[in-house]
Design an enzyme around this catalytic site. Structure first.
Site, PDB file in Angstrom:
ATOM      1  N   GLN A 115      -4.023 -12.125  -5.206  1.00 20.16           N
ATOM      2  CA  GLN A 115      -3.054 -12.561  -5.971  1.00 20.16           C
ATOM      3  C   GLN A 115      -3.390 -13.620  -7.189  1.00 20.16           C
ATOM      4  OE1 GLN A 115      -0.264 -13.735  -3.182  1.00 20.16           O
ATOM      5  NE2 GLN A 115      -0.407 -11.838  -2.032  1.00 20.16           N
ATOM      6  N   HIS A 152       0.772  -1.022   0.033  1.00 18.24           N
ATOM      7  CA  HIS A 152      -0.113  -0.055   0.028  1.00 18.24           C
ATOM      8  C   HIS A 152       0.756   1.463  -0.034  1.00 18.24           C
ATOM      9  CE1 HIS A 152      -4.016  -1.891   0.928  1.00 18.24           C
ATOM     10  NE2 HIS A 152      -3.094  -2.875   0.870  1.00 18.24           N
ATOM     11  N   HIS A 202       4.475 -13.755  -6.666  1.00 15.34           N
ATOM     12  CA  HIS A 202       3.332 -14.133  -5.791  1.00 15.34           C
ATOM     13  C   HIS A 202       2.200 -13.169  -6.536  1.00 15.34           C
ATOM     14  CE1 HIS A 202       4.378 -10.140  -4.336  1.00 15.34           C
ATOM     15  NE2 HIS A 202       3.500 -10.299  -3.527  1.00 15.34           N
ATOM     16  N   VAL A 232      15.700  -5.740  -1.150  1.00  7.86           N
ATOM     17  CA  VAL A 232      16.511  -5.677  -2.360  1.00  7.86           C
ATOM     18  C   VAL A 232      15.542  -4.434  -2.988  1.00  7.86           C
ATOM     19  CG1 VAL A 232      17.236  -7.867  -2.645  1.00  7.86           C
ATOM     20  CG2 VAL A 232      15.140  -7.394  -3.614  1.00  7.86           C
ATOM     21  N   ASP A 262      -6.342   5.660   1.464  1.00  7.64           N
ATOM     22  CA  ASP A 262      -6.359   4.182   1.172  1.00  7.64           C
ATOM     23  C   ASP A 262      -7.722   3.739   1.230  1.00  7.64           C
ATOM     24  OD1 ASP A 262      -4.134   1.643   1.410  1.00  7.64           O
ATOM     25  OD2 ASP A 262      -6.174   1.053   1.951  1.00  7.64           O
ATOM     26  N   SER A 293       4.049  -5.690  -7.898  1.00  9.94           N
ATOM     27  CA  SER A 293       4.980  -6.548  -8.648  1.00  9.94           C
ATOM     28  C   SER A 293       4.490  -6.815 -10.025  1.00  9.94           C
ATOM     29  CB  SER A 293       5.341  -7.871  -7.675  1.00  9.94           C
ATOM     30  OG  SER A 293       5.941  -7.637  -6.705  1.00  9.94           O
TER      31      SER A 293
END
Ligand code: UDP
Length: 454
Positions: free
Chosen positions: A372, A16, A347, A330, A113, A352
């Site tokens: 997902q 978020h 996932h 990372v 949100d 992503s």
């Protein structure tokens, strides 16, 4: 006249926070005053770290720290630490009301949100502040959320395990996260309590783009999902920050173009120990070079065991030329942008997915929970990747190393898939350039917020 003042209020979890930070930077670049409301304390160390880096990079953006009141017992089934904080925020969001009134210059808009949209829009409308909601999932999953009140009634109509939903077509029941169908679960409660206000807000902002989810965005904006919904502005894919682009992986620099598989399950999904070991075997058997972000606990602060203890010394020794295992944070965006990366086991957290699309990296979708599986279906139908749908939800079954190795081979050797991922990158670029679909929505938002042109 004072410049417009826009506040942004993200909720718990990196998934978020990151799109809010990216949107805050975009809005601030157009000459208005921006206040970012940040949670204190954050559930994960990664959140506080990203927030610190963000303010260091954007000293002109104001920070308003919000500390939710602690609460003793949930009325719902709620044992996820991120959801527990969302519940605490919901219980204390009224405390923000007087604080927002004292901000100077007075707020012209607030971008909230979805999980607190109802409270925020109710006190913002009393003060004539425009409310926008930034929805951090896919347009397809958001549509499903909007239909939640109807799902209970529709659940009798099962055609081959699918629900035929208005504007969405067939949706496999197995892709609907079980907590969404459980009225005692906090996840469904938070959706049900915030959906009604979405006809009163000024706009619904999304990190997606028309070409990626054209049918869902069209269905949302034509009232086919629910009537009277505020306009949906598909502004994505959002861009990353400079601090996410710092080069620091010399091993990756030495690898051949498109030869390395990147494996990461985001910030709040940890595979079971048995599944981690099967994945380890699958990666090794596949023979492909790999960069694996290993996560063994949902919350990073609890993820203390090192890779050697989890995976075994002999695996790390045997694979030291084949790949690298990293524990901890990372810069995913930077890794996906690296020319050596040729595939991504993901996932399918929505950020992503949009990063893979923006950077043209083919995905092997391995959804674990929440939105997902629906996001994985978007990946598959957009041609951005493969989805082994029979692998189930995270923890539902143990996927063995041989099956994982076979799918990795399909991903890394799939020439058509790679070409389609590159096409997606080009389409995403065009959506954001001047005259593109996302640029058009951004201009509309800038006009409404009275921002400067850039
Ligand atoms: N991310 C990252 N490094 C990590 C883990 C996550 O940069 O080690 C970023 C990732 O690039 C994405 C976000 O964190 O922007 C995760 O959001 P997503 O919606 O993909 O998944 P979630 O973590 O919410 O499950």
């Amino acid at each position: 006249m004072a410049p417009p003042h826009v506040a942004l209020f993200p909720c718990s979890g990196i998934g978020h926070l990151i799109p809010f930070l990216r949107l805050a930077a975009t809005v601030a670049a157009r000459g208005c005053t921006v206040t970012l409301i940040t949670l204190h304390p954050t559930v994960s160390a990664a959140e506080s770290d990203q927030i610190s880096k963000f303010f260091a990079l954007h000293p002109h953006i104001k920070r308003l720290e919000f500390q939710p009141l602690s609460f003793k017992k949930s009325k719902f089934f709620n044992e996820d630490p991120f959801f527990m904080q969302v519940e605490a925020i919901g219980n204390s969001v009224h405390l923000l009301d007087p604080i927002l009134s004292t901000l100077s210059p007075p707020l012209s808009a607030i971008i909230s949100d979805l999980s607190v949209a109802s409270s925020i829009s109710s006190f913002a409308s009393d003060k004539s502040i425009s409310t926008y909601v930034l929805v951090t999932t896919s347009a397809r999953f958001f549509s499903l959320m909007l239909l939640l009140p109807k799902l209970a009634a529709l659940s009798g109509i099962q055609e081959n395990g699918h629900l035929e939903l208005p504007g969405l077509g067939p949706v496999p029941i197995s892709s609907i996260p079980p907590p969404m169908l459980d009225s005692n679960h906090f996840f469904s409660a938070v959706i049900n309590s915030n959906i009604p206000c979405l006809s009163n807000v000024k706009g619904i902002l999304m990190n997606t783009f028309t070409e990626l989810e054209s049918a869902s965005i069209e269905a949302l904006n034509s009232g086919r999902i629910v009537p009277d919904l505020a306009p949906v502005l598909a502004l994505g894919p959002f861009d990353s920050f400079e601090f996410e682009k710092a080069p620091n992986l010399p091993w990756l620099d030495e690898q051949a173009p498109e030869s390395v598989l990147f494996i990461s399950f985001g910030s709040r999904s940890a595979l079971s120990r048995d599944q981690i070991l099967e994945l380890r075997d699958g990666i090794e058997k596949s023979g492909f070079k790999f960069l694996w972000v290993l996560k063994a606990n949902k919350v990073d602060k609890d993820d203390k065991e090192d890779a050697q203890t989890i995976l075994g010394e002999s695996f790390l020794e045997r694979t030291k030329k084949q790949g690298m295992v990293i524990k901890g944070w990372v810069n995913q965006d930077q890794i996906l942008a690296h020319p050596a990366i040729g595939g991504f086991i993901s996932h399918c957290g929505w950020n992503s997915v949009t990063e893979a699309a923006r950077l043209g990296v083919p995905v092997l979708a391995w959804p674990q929970h929440g939105d997902q599986r629906v996001n994985a279906a978007v990946v598959e139908s957009a041609g951005l990747g493969l989805w082994a749908a029979d692998w189930g939800w995270g923890g539902e079954k143990l996927v063995v190393g041989d099956d994982i190795a076979a799918k990795i081979g399909e991903l890394m050797l799939g020439k058509d898939l790679r070409a389609r991922a590159k096409e997606a990158k080009e389409i995403a670029r065009k959506a954001r350039e001047i005259g593109g679909t996302s640029d058009g929505f951004l201009r509309l938002l800038a006009e409404e917020l009275k921002l400067q042109e850039i």
